[in-house]
Scaffold this active site. Structure first.
Site, PDB file in Angstrom:
ATOM      1  N   PHE A 135       0.866  -1.186   0.000  1.00 50.87           N
ATOM      2  CA  PHE A 135       0.000   0.000   0.000  1.00 50.87           C
ATOM      3  C   PHE A 135       0.895   1.227   0.000  1.00 50.87           C
ATOM      4  CE2 PHE A 135      -2.533   3.461   1.564  1.00 50.87           C
ATOM      5  CZ  PHE A 135      -3.700   3.318   0.831  1.00 50.87           C
ATOM      6  N   ASP A 220       9.256   2.561   1.829  1.00 50.12           N
ATOM      7  CA  ASP A 220       8.078   3.282   2.313  1.00 50.12           C
ATOM      8  C   ASP A 220       7.944   2.966   3.802  1.00 50.12           C
ATOM      9  OD1 ASP A 220       5.553   4.022   3.144  1.00 50.12           O
ATOM     10  OD2 ASP A 220       4.560   3.455   1.281  1.00 50.12           O
ATOM     11  N   LYS A 249       2.313   9.291   8.532  1.00 47.83           N
ATOM     12  CA  LYS A 249       1.606   8.751   9.703  1.00 47.83           C
ATOM     13  C   LYS A 249       2.132   9.251  11.051  1.00 47.83           C
ATOM     14  CE  LYS A 249      -1.157   5.196   7.756  1.00 47.83           C
ATOM     15  NZ  LYS A 249      -0.833   4.567   6.492  1.00 47.83           N
TER      16      LYS A 249
HETATM   17  C1  LIG Z   1      -1.024   4.960   5.055  1.00 41.36           C
HETATM   18  C2  LIG Z   1       0.060   4.612   4.118  1.00 41.36           C
HETATM   19  C3  LIG Z   1       0.302   5.371   2.956  1.00 41.36           C
HETATM   20  C4  LIG Z   1      -0.578   6.515   2.543  1.00 41.36           C
HETATM   21  O1  LIG Z   1      -0.555   7.577   3.427  1.00 41.36           O
HETATM   22  P1  LIG Z   1      -1.651   8.744   3.300  1.00 41.36           P
HETATM   23  O2  LIG Z   1      -1.232   9.746   4.326  1.00 41.36           O
HETATM   24  O3  LIG Z   1      -2.990   8.139   3.569  1.00 41.36           O
HETATM   25  O4  LIG Z   1      -1.574   9.280   1.916  1.00 41.36           O
HETATM   26  C5  LIG Z   1       1.373   5.007   2.168  1.00 41.36           C
HETATM   27  N1  LIG Z   1       2.172   3.970   2.482  1.00 41.36           N
HETATM   28  C6  LIG Z   1       1.969   3.236   3.584  1.00 41.36           C
HETATM   29  C7  LIG Z   1       2.904   2.108   3.905  1.00 41.36           C
HETATM   30  C8  LIG Z   1       0.901   3.506   4.435  1.00 41.36           C
HETATM   31  O5  LIG Z   1       0.675   2.741   5.509  1.00 41.36           O
END
Ligand SMILES: *Cc1c(COP(=O)(O)O)cnc(C)c1O
Length: 394
Positions: A135, A220, A249
Site C-alpha cells: 500500500f 516506504d 503517519k
Molecule cells: C497509510 C500509508 C500510505 C498513505 O498515506 P496517506 O497519508 O494516507 O496518503 C502510504 N504507504 C503506507 C505504507 C501507508 O501505511
C-alpha cells in the site's frame, strides 16, 4: 450534535465504511465518544497517534507555534523547519529531506525523484517495481505503486511504468528486475497488506539486486517508521540502507505531515522548480514533528516499544494456543502486530468495539494492532481481556 452520523453520511463522498461512533476527545491511549463512553485505542488513527492523544508536549508545541506562526511559504526559512530536517537526516542517515503533507504525497515525490535520477542514466530506465499487497497511497501514481487491482479499477487511464512481484520472494524480483528498472519500492514491513514481516535476508538481497542493475531502493516507512517497530525505521531491523525513504503517519503525531528523504547523490537529480509544495514543511507541522522526536527521545520510546512488544506478542501467542482454530498466526515487530484469523475479522472488530476496544481488520482476515507507542502493560492486559472475551463468545 446528535445527528452527526446522518448528516455526515448525507454530505461526505461515499468512500468510507465508518463505524457508528462519534468521537469527541482523547487522552493517552483512550478516546471518548460524545456520550462520554471510553474506548481503549489500539488503532491510534491507523498508526498515527504514536505519542497518544493530547500528549502535553505535543499540545504545548502546537499551541505555542500556532500563536507565533502557522504558515509561511517555502520562499523563506524557519528555525522550526531547520531543526526538523536536520533531525530527520541525522536519525535516518539520509542527506536530504523534502517535506510534504501526507504519505501519498511523500511517495509521489519519491517516485518523481527516482524517475528524474534514472533519466540521467538512460531515457528508458523508468520501471518501478513494487510488491503485491503493498500500500503506497491513493494519488494516481501511488495507486499504481499500490499493487492491489481493487484500488486501481475504474480510474483508467493510469500512469505507466509500474510492475509487481510477490513480496518476500527474491527469485521473483531477480526475474523481473532489469536495466530498465528505475527503482524497487517496498515497505520494510507491509502494513495495510496484513502485517507481513520479510525473511531476515530478503531486503539485503533486494539491495544487492538493485545495486547490480543500478536501480534505486525506496523504503516506504510511512507505517513501519518512527519507532513503530522498536527501531526508528523499520529497515533498520534488517541492516539495509535504502536510497530514498518516505515517512508520514506517526511523524507529526496526528498533525498532517509527510516526507521523503534521499542520499545526496540521488537528491542531486532535483533542481529548483522540479518539485514543491505550498503547505509542505509549514511551521505548525514541523513543530508537531519536532515534539514527536522530543517525546521519542525523552521517554525512551525505542526501548519502551521493545519491552512492551515482547510482553504483548508472548501474550498473543498464548492466546493463539487457546484458540488454535481461530488464530492462525501472530506476527509483527514492536507495536506493529497482526493476528491472522481463519475467518473474516469484521465481526471481531465490531465485538471489540461493543466492549470498548478499538482495533481494525486489514486484508479481510488480519486483526491489526498498532497502539500508541506510549501504551503500558496494564492497557495491553485490558486489551487482551476484551479480545479474549470476544473470541470466547464466538
Ligand atoms: C497509510 C500509508 C500510505 C498513505 O498515506 P496517506 O497519508 O494516507 O496518503 C502510504 N504507504 C503506507 C505504507 C501507508 O501505511
Amino acid at each position: 450534535m446528535n445527528n452527526c452520523i446522518e448528516i455526515t453520511d448525507k454530505y461526505y463522498m461515499p468512500v468510507f465504511n465508518r463505524y457508528p461512533l462519534v468521537l469527541d476527545y482523547g487522552q493517552g491511549c483512550y478516546v471518548y465518544d460524545t456520550n462520554g463512553r471510553k474506548y481503549l485505542d489500539f488503532l491510534a488513527g491507523i498508526a498515527v497517534n504514536i505519542v497518544g492523544h493530547a500528549h502535553p508536549k505535543l499540545v504545548e508545541a502546537i499551541s505555542q507555534q500556532a500563536g507565533k506562526m502557522i504558515h509561511c511559504s517555502n520562499l523563506y526559512y524557519t528555525a522550526v523547519q531547520t531543526r526538523l530536517v536536520e533531525r530527520l537526516a541525522n536519525s535516518s542517515g539520509m542527506d536530504r529531506v523534502f517535506l510534504a503533507n501526507s504519505g501519498a504525497e511523500g511517495n509521489e515525490g519519491a517516485i518523481k525523484l527516482a524517475r528524474k535520477y534514472a533519466k540521467k542514466i538512460s531515457p528508458d530506465k523508468v520501471e518501478i517495481i513494487t510488491a503485491n499487497h503493498s500500500f503506497h497511497g491513493r494519488t494516481l501514481a501511488t495507486l499504481m505503486a499500490t499493487a492491489q487491482p481493487k484500488y486501481q479499477q475504474g480510474f483508467e487511464p493510469l500512469p505507466q511504468g509500474f510492475s509487481y512481484v510477490p513480496y518476500n520472494d527474491i527469485k521473483a524480483l531477480a526475474d523481473k528486475i532489469s536495466d530498465r528498472t528505475c527503482a524497487v519500492m517496498l515497505e520494510a514491513i507491509q502494513g495495510e497488506g496484513g502485517i507481513h514481516v520479510p525473511d531476515g535476508q530478503y531486503l539485503a538481497a533486494v539491495r544487492e539486486l538493485c545495486d547490480r542493475y543500478g536501480a534505486l531502493l525506496i523504503f516506504d516507512e510511512i507505517q513501519c517508521g518512527m519507532a513503530r517497530t522498536g527501531k526508528m525505521f523499520g529497515y533498520q531491523l534488517f541492516n539495509v540502507k535504502p536510497d530514498i525513504i518516505t515517512l508520514a503517519k506517526g511523524l507529526g503525531g496526528g498533525v498532517p505531515i509527510g516526507a521523503f528523504l534521499a542520499t545526496e547523490q540521488v537528491a542531486a537529480a532535483f533542481s529548483p522548480g522540479d518539485h514543491g509544495s505550498t503547505f509542505g514543511g509549514n511551521p505548525l507541522a514541523c513543530a508537531a514533528a519536532n515534539a514527536v522526536f522530543d517525546v521519542i527521545e525523552q521517554e525512551n520510546l525505542l526501548e519502551h516499544v521493545q519491552e512492551v512488544s515482547s510482553y504483548f506478542i508472548a501474550k498473543l501467542q498464548s492466546m493463539q494456543e487457546k484458540y488454535p482454530k481461530l488464530i492462525q498466526e501472530v506476527r509483527g515487530k514492536g507495536l506493529m502486530v497482526g493476528i491472522e484469523l481463519s475467518v473474516p475479522g469484521k465481526d471481531i472488530v465490531t465485538g471489540c468495539l461493543e466492549q470498548g476496544l478499538i482495533i481494525n481488520c486489514t486484508a479481510n482476515t488480519v486483526l491489526r494492532l498498532v497502539p500508541p507507542l506510549v501504551v503500558q502493560r496494564q492497557q495491553i492486559d485490558e486489551m487482551l481481556n476484551v479480545l479474549d472475551s470476544v473470541l470466547e463468545s464466538r
